[in-house]
Design a protein around this motif. Structure first.
Motif, PDB file in Angstrom:
ATOM      1  N   ALA A   1      -1.195   3.165  -3.822  1.00  0.00           N
ATOM      2  CA  ALA A   1      -2.360   2.784  -3.062  1.00  0.00           C
ATOM      3  C   ALA A   1      -3.594   1.307  -3.435  1.00  0.00           C
ATOM      4  O   ALA A   1      -3.947   0.760  -2.264  1.00  0.00           O
ATOM      5  CB  ALA A   1      -4.021   3.818  -3.303  1.00  0.00           C
TER       6      ALA A   1
ATOM      7  N   ARG B   1      -5.821   6.567   1.561  1.00  0.00           N
ATOM      8  CA  ARG B   1      -4.374   5.972   1.980  1.00  0.00           C
ATOM      9  C   ARG B   1      -3.321   7.949   2.636  1.00  0.00           C
ATOM     10  O   ARG B   1      -2.729   7.129   2.809  1.00  0.00           O
ATOM     11  CB  ARG B   1      -2.737   5.899   0.456  1.00  0.00           C
ATOM     12  CG  ARG B   1      -1.202   5.555   0.397  1.00  0.00           C
ATOM     13  CD  ARG B   1      -1.577   4.650   1.586  1.00  0.00           C
ATOM     14  NE  ARG B   1       0.013   4.764   1.612  1.00  0.00           N
ATOM     15  CZ  ARG B   1       0.887   5.656   2.189  1.00  0.00           C
ATOM     16  NH1 ARG B   1      -0.019   6.615   3.355  1.00  0.00           N
ATOM     17  NH2 ARG B   1       2.104   5.483   2.258  1.00  0.00           N
TER      18      ARG B   1
ATOM     19  N   THR C   1       0.508  -1.398   0.385  1.00  0.00           N
ATOM     20  CA  THR C   1      -0.378   0.135   0.137  1.00  0.00           C
ATOM     21  C   THR C   1       0.542   0.889   0.326  1.00  0.00           C
ATOM     22  O   THR C   1       0.668   2.038  -0.390  1.00  0.00           O
ATOM     23  CB  THR C   1      -0.863  -0.087   1.184  1.00  0.00           C
ATOM     24  OG1 THR C   1      -1.743  -1.469   1.271  1.00  0.00           O
ATOM     25  CG2 THR C   1      -1.803   1.175   1.589  1.00  0.00           C
TER      26      THR C   1
ATOM     27  N   PHE D   1      -5.622   7.351   7.933  1.00  0.00           N
ATOM     28  CA  PHE D   1      -5.501   5.957   7.385  1.00  0.00           C
ATOM     29  C   PHE D   1      -4.672   5.176   8.604  1.00  0.00           C
ATOM     30  O   PHE D   1      -3.899   5.035   9.809  1.00  0.00           O
ATOM     31  CB  PHE D   1      -4.283   5.457   6.775  1.00  0.00           C
ATOM     32  CG  PHE D   1      -3.704   4.940   6.175  1.00  0.00           C
ATOM     33  CD1 PHE D   1      -4.477   4.149   5.171  1.00  0.00           C
ATOM     34  CD2 PHE D   1      -2.320   4.537   6.284  1.00  0.00           C
ATOM     35  CE1 PHE D   1      -4.225   3.208   4.811  1.00  0.00           C
ATOM     36  CE2 PHE D   1      -1.715   3.050   6.495  1.00  0.00           C
ATOM     37  CZ  PHE D   1      -2.461   2.424   4.932  1.00  0.00           C
TER      38      PHE D   1
END
Length: 328
Positions: free
Chosen positions: A45, A98, A41, A103
């Motif tokens: 993303a 992201r 990630t 997050f």
């Protein structure tokens, strides 16, 4: 007495204080999986998955995180235009999450392409793309974990609401700046202003009833064809079945529509309107009687043919509607 207490403490420590070997392995495996997903990630993303990655990180336990997956077919030979549009919105959603201050490693976004993970499509009995499924941290996906694409569209904001409902993670969608709209509006205003300036000594066209009637008619046709619904919901232009290759331009449900469908309805409504105008002109005009007859026949033909097509579309979307005209 002291000996009994010592034995009891040792027994409790053995049962609850020292993790078993299996538990340690489970925690280590979970930590490795989460670490790997966080690493991917950090690079992108949206994580690209194939069959092996899907089985390891989504299907196989242990898992304490949710995964939102878009099943798509982006290869050029698939000719799935809507897949590209949906992918752009999915990328916006994933990037918004992201780079959000909220997050966490509780939700990840991924894609499975048909040409890279056809075995996953077969495993899930999927025969269309794009599709969105939420795989919860515990248990199997429920019916509500499958996103109703044809009803809600694939706009990032709609996807964010659905993800929030399924995971309790609220994502504020942040779109990259788009200057096309303001530039087009500025250009249009500049053109109108320039024309008004050039004709500043003769602005009688502003009082022409035909100009205003045509403008109002265009506005009505655009609104009644469903363009505002498209703007709000962001539906796909059409739908192509990746298995059969068949393209559908008319949605089969009364709860949704495609962009192409609104264009078709707009065209048919315009043709019916043109037929009505021809009939009115044939009845009130001072032209030659032969031309008026031609206009009358053409007007009747346009109204009958395109109204019949409109009614057939209505019957196709509202199943069980009993009436038809010319075409069934």
């Amino acid at each position: 007495m002291n000996m009994d207490i010592t034995v009891l403490l040792l027994l409790l420590l053995t049962l609850y204080g020292v993790p078993s070997t299996g538990q340690k392995k489970k925690e280590t495996l979970l930590s490795e999986k989460v670490g790997q997903l966080m690493d991917w990630t950090g690079r992108r993303a949206v994580i690209r998955m194939n069959g092996e990655k899907f089985r390891r990180f989504v299907k196989a336990p242990p898992r304490n995180y949710s995964v939102v997956i878009m099943f798509t077919a982006l290869q050029p030979q698939r000719q799935c235009g809507v897949c590209k549009q949906a992918d752009e919105e999915f990328q916006i959603l994933a990037n918004s999450w992201r780079y959000s201050t909220a997050f966490t490693n509780k939700v990840f976004f991924a894609t499975v392409d048909f040409d890279e993970g056809s075995d996953v499509f077969q495993m899930l009995n999927m025969n269309s793309a794009p599709s969105f499924i939420h795989f919860p941290a515990k248990g199997k996906p429920k019916k509500s974990d499958s996103y109703e694409l044809q009803v809600r569209g694939f706009a990032a904001e709609q996807l964010a609401r659905w993800v929030g409902d399924r995971t309790d993670v609220q994502i504020r969608v942040i779109r990259p700046p788009n200057y096309a709209g303001p530039l087009m509006l500025g250009f249009l205003l500049a053109v109108i202003g320039g024309l008004a300036y050039l004709r500043r000594n003769n602005l009688e066209f502003l009082y022409n009833k035909n100009v205003w009637a045509f403008s109002a008619l265009c506005f009505c046709l655009i609104m009644t064809s469903g363009q505002m619904w498209n703007h709000i919901r962001g539906p796909p232009y059409a739908h192509k079945n990746p298995t059969t290759g068949q393209v559908s331009y008319i949605h089969g449900s009364s709860q949704a529509q495609f962009v192409a469908e609104t264009h078709i309805v707009l065209l048919f409504n315009s043709a019916v309107t043109m037929g009505m105008v021809l009939l009115h002109e044939a009845a009130t005009s001072d032209m030659d009687i032969a031309k008026r007859k031609i206009m009358c026949v053409a007007g009747i033909g346009l109204v009958m043919l395109f109204f019949s097509w409109l009614l057939s579309i209505f019957r196709a979307k509202y199943h069980g509607y009993p009436y038809s005209f010319l075409l069934s």
